[in-house]
Motif scaffolding. Sequence first.
Motif, PDB file in Angstrom:
ATOM      1  N   ASN A 244       0.820  -1.209   0.000  1.00 21.71           N
ATOM      2  CA  ASN A 244       0.000   0.000   0.000  1.00 21.71           C
ATOM      3  C   ASN A 244       0.856   1.263   0.000  1.00 21.71           C
ATOM      4  OD1 ASN A 244       1.003  -0.513   2.555  1.00 21.71           O
ATOM      5  ND2 ASN A 244      -0.807   0.271   3.621  1.00 21.71           N
ATOM      6  N   GLY A 245       2.031   1.158  -0.616  1.00 21.48           N
ATOM      7  CA  GLY A 245       2.923   2.315  -0.630  1.00 21.48           C
ATOM      8  C   GLY A 245       3.994   2.199  -1.695  1.00 21.48           C
ATOM      9  N   GLY A 246       5.105   2.897  -1.466  1.00 22.66           N
ATOM     10  CA  GLY A 246       6.195   2.901  -2.436  1.00 22.66           C
ATOM     11  C   GLY A 246       7.447   2.256  -1.876  1.00 22.66           C
ATOM     12  N   THR A 247       8.591   2.612  -2.454  1.00 20.16           N
ATOM     13  CA  THR A 247       9.887   2.068  -2.046  1.00 20.16           C
ATOM     14  C   THR A 247      10.419   2.828  -0.835  1.00 20.16           C
ATOM     15  OG1 THR A 247      10.411   1.389  -4.315  1.00 20.16           O
ATOM     16  CG2 THR A 247      12.262   1.663  -2.804  1.00 20.16           C
ATOM     17  N   HIS A 248      10.870   2.079   0.167  1.00 24.99           N
ATOM     18  CA  HIS A 248      11.368   2.698   1.394  1.00 24.99           C
ATOM     19  C   HIS A 248      12.634   3.503   1.116  1.00 24.99           C
ATOM     20  CE1 HIS A 248      12.568   3.317   5.513  1.00 24.99           C
ATOM     21  NE2 HIS A 248      13.685   2.643   5.337  1.00 24.99           N
ATOM     22  N   VAL A 249      12.670   4.750   1.593  1.00 28.20           N
ATOM     23  CA  VAL A 249      13.846   5.606   1.432  1.00 28.20           C
ATOM     24  C   VAL A 249      14.275   6.168   2.785  1.00 28.20           C
ATOM     25  CG1 VAL A 249      13.283   6.254  -0.945  1.00 28.20           C
ATOM     26  CG2 VAL A 249      12.479   7.690   0.956  1.00 28.20           C
ATOM     27  N   ASN A 250      15.532   6.551   2.851  1.00 26.95           N
ATOM     28  CA  ASN A 250      16.070   7.250   4.004  1.00 26.95           C
ATOM     29  C   ASN A 250      16.850   8.443   3.476  1.00 26.95           C
ATOM     30  OD1 ASN A 250      16.924   7.822   6.720  1.00 26.95           O
ATOM     31  ND2 ASN A 250      16.835   5.621   7.151  1.00 26.95           N
ATOM     32  N   VAL A 251      17.372   9.266   4.357  1.00 29.09           N
ATOM     33  CA  VAL A 251      17.989  10.512   3.923  1.00 29.09           C
ATOM     34  C   VAL A 251      19.375  10.714   4.517  1.00 29.09           C
ATOM     35  CG1 VAL A 251      15.821  11.751   3.573  1.00 29.09           C
ATOM     36  CG2 VAL A 251      16.912  11.803   5.830  1.00 29.09           C
ATOM     37  N   SER A 252      20.155  11.555   3.837  1.00 31.21           N
ATOM     38  CA  SER A 252      21.276  12.223   4.488  1.00 31.21           C
ATOM     39  C   SER A 252      20.773  13.643   4.720  1.00 31.21           C
ATOM     40  CB  SER A 252      22.523  12.230   3.604  1.00 31.21           C
ATOM     41  OG  SER A 252      22.353  13.103   2.500  1.00 31.21           O
ATOM     42  N   GLY A 253      21.218  14.275   5.789  1.00 33.40           N
ATOM     43  CA  GLY A 253      20.636  15.571   6.101  1.00 33.40           C
ATOM     44  C   GLY A 253      21.593  16.526   6.773  1.00 33.40           C
ATOM     45  N   VAL A 254      21.112  17.757   6.917  1.00 31.45           N
ATOM     46  CA  VAL A 254      21.896  18.824   7.512  1.00 31.45           C
ATOM     47  C   VAL A 254      21.043  19.523   8.567  1.00 31.45           C
ATOM     48  CG1 VAL A 254      21.187  20.503   5.743  1.00 31.45           C
ATOM     49  CG2 VAL A 254      23.305  20.880   7.028  1.00 31.45           C
ATOM     50  N   ALA A 255      21.698  19.996   9.622  1.00 29.48           N
ATOM     51  CA  ALA A 255      21.015  20.765  10.661  1.00 29.48           C
ATOM     52  C   ALA A 255      21.976  21.818  11.198  1.00 29.48           C
ATOM     53  CB  ALA A 255      20.548  19.856  11.796  1.00 29.48           C
ATOM     54  N   MET A 256      21.423  22.925  11.683  1.00 26.99           N
ATOM     55  CA  MET A 256      22.236  23.944  12.331  1.00 26.99           C
ATOM     56  C   MET A 256      22.266  23.654  13.830  1.00 26.99           C
ATOM     57  SD  MET A 256      21.856  28.139  12.345  1.00 26.99           S
ATOM     58  CE  MET A 256      21.822  28.231  10.542  1.00 26.99           C
ATOM     59  N   THR A 257      23.442  23.727  14.419  1.00 24.05           N
ATOM     60  CA  THR A 257      23.550  23.454  15.843  1.00 24.05           C
ATOM     61  C   THR A 257      22.890  24.562  16.657  1.00 24.05           C
ATOM     62  OG1 THR A 257      25.647  24.622  16.144  1.00 24.05           O
ATOM     63  CG2 THR A 257      25.762  22.297  15.472  1.00 24.05           C
ATOM     64  N   LYS A 258      22.534  24.228  17.870  1.00 17.64           N
ATOM     65  CA  LYS A 258      21.888  25.206  18.752  1.00 17.64           C
ATOM     66  C   LYS A 258      22.834  26.357  19.072  1.00 17.64           C
ATOM     67  CE  LYS A 258      19.284  25.473  23.092  1.00 17.64           C
ATOM     68  NZ  LYS A 258      18.781  24.695  24.253  1.00 17.64           N
ATOM     69  N   ALA A 259      24.136  26.058  19.238  1.00 15.94           N
ATOM     70  CA  ALA A 259      25.105  27.092  19.602  1.00 15.94           C
ATOM     71  C   ALA A 259      25.510  27.954  18.400  1.00 15.94           C
ATOM     72  CB  ALA A 259      26.340  26.454  20.234  1.00 15.94           C
ATOM     73  N   ALA A 260      25.741  27.339  17.247  1.00 16.19           N
ATOM     74  CA  ALA A 260      26.107  27.990  15.976  1.00 16.19           C
ATOM     75  C   ALA A 260      26.699  29.384  16.116  1.00 16.19           C
ATOM     76  CB  ALA A 260      24.897  28.036  15.055  1.00 16.19           C
ATOM     77  N   PRO A 261      27.984  29.500  16.404  1.00 24.34           N
ATOM     78  CA  PRO A 261      28.586  30.829  16.559  1.00 24.34           C
ATOM     79  C   PRO A 261      28.624  31.640  15.256  1.00 24.34           C
ATOM     80  CG  PRO A 261      30.264  29.118  16.620  1.00 24.34           C
ATOM     81  CD  PRO A 261      28.947  28.430  16.676  1.00 24.34           C
ATOM     82  N   ASN A 262      28.548  30.940  14.119  1.00 24.55           N
ATOM     83  CA  ASN A 262      28.594  31.627  12.821  1.00 24.55           C
ATOM     84  C   ASN A 262      27.295  31.368  12.056  1.00 24.55           C
ATOM     85  OD1 ASN A 262      31.446  32.361  13.251  1.00 24.55           O
ATOM     86  ND2 ASN A 262      31.797  30.170  12.990  1.00 24.55           N
ATOM     87  N   ARG A 263      26.199  31.848  12.631  1.00 20.14           N
ATOM     88  CA  ARG A 263      24.887  31.498  12.112  1.00 20.14           C
ATOM     89  C   ARG A 263      24.672  31.965  10.673  1.00 20.14           C
ATOM     90  NH1 ARG A 263      19.636  32.378  11.329  1.00 20.14           N
ATOM     91  NH2 ARG A 263      18.164  30.848  12.193  1.00 20.14           N
ATOM     92  N   GLU A 264      25.098  33.165  10.352  1.00 19.21           N
ATOM     93  CA  GLU A 264      24.884  33.697   9.003  1.00 19.21           C
ATOM     94  C   GLU A 264      25.592  32.833   7.956  1.00 19.21           C
ATOM     95  OE1 GLU A 264      25.811  37.762   6.402  1.00 19.21           O
ATOM     96  OE2 GLU A 264      25.848  37.842   8.604  1.00 19.21           O
TER      97      GLU A 264
END
Length: 335
Positions: A244-264
């Motif tokens: 009842n669905g498609g092919t199972h996929v997973n991801v590689s991903g990116v996130a910004m850290t909570k501290a992020a001293p160089n946010r820009e």
Amino acid sequence: MTFRTALMASVAAATLAPAVQADVNIYSYRQPELIQPLLDAFTAETGIATNVAFLDKGLVERLQAEGARSPADIILTVDIARLSEAVAGGVTQAVESEALSANIPEAFRDPENHWFGVTTRARIVYASKDRVDPSEATTYEDLADPKWKGRICTRSGTHDYNLALLSAVIHHHGEEAAKTWVAGVKANLAHKPEGNDRAQVKAIWAGQCDISLGNTYYMGQMVADPEQQAWADSVNVLFPVFENGGTHVNVSGVAMTKAAPNREEALKFMEFLASPKAQEIYAEVNNEYPVAPGAQPSALVASWGEFTPDDANLMDLAKLRPVALRLMEEVDFDG
């Protein structure tokens, strides 16, 4: 010139001098060679340098220990379990960006914008060209059919990749049916789970089993390795689907850290990763599928065929991981 005049002149000069652009500091679970072309392209386009610490474990714990003093701006990782672990660990922050929203489909980003998928990989079936008709393995449910008894090989059931797949089975069919399914797959194993995904293809080549579970990108890695080309040549890449669905996929991903001293600068890096140009660089080096609209996979990846990704929400699957682990242990999958 008096001391006061000299001091005022030096302050004015400092005020007028251009600001020194900060680097982007990255904690990464990905191998250096898999992301360096991407980092080089980012620096060439923006002039912003990158510094990378490669980790094989303990990324969340390290960020928690560093707290607000952490130098890290960015997390690069694979698998929804690790991305959700970072969010649950309180080491990421929400990011609002029109570029990210436009280039990363909703299915491949956190509902609260804490992480964004960059590429996908499918959990597929590698099947012997000599011993398996491609029409035999069309669904994940079919892997529990007794016709495969003694013919399946796979890595540990408690590995993140297989836990994610079992989480998808739970999502589609419920816990009871999922336990029956994974017990059926275990009954069909040719031998005790061992090794990585490529080791399973080697086992097919050696005649030890006929089909295996694996991620798509391993085909690219085997093709590129002269010692493993024969393994790759011995199998077909099949894209099973859920009934009842498609092919199972997973991801590689990116996130910004909570501290992020160089946010820009970190935001610029994230937006660069989401661009079709960067997506194609990243996907080609990693033999994965870009997620940005209009971005194309490499010719090699495209040659494996097209598929329809399952529409199960990845965060929903991540929440089912503890249940999947319990079921794997209850059926003693690796025993």
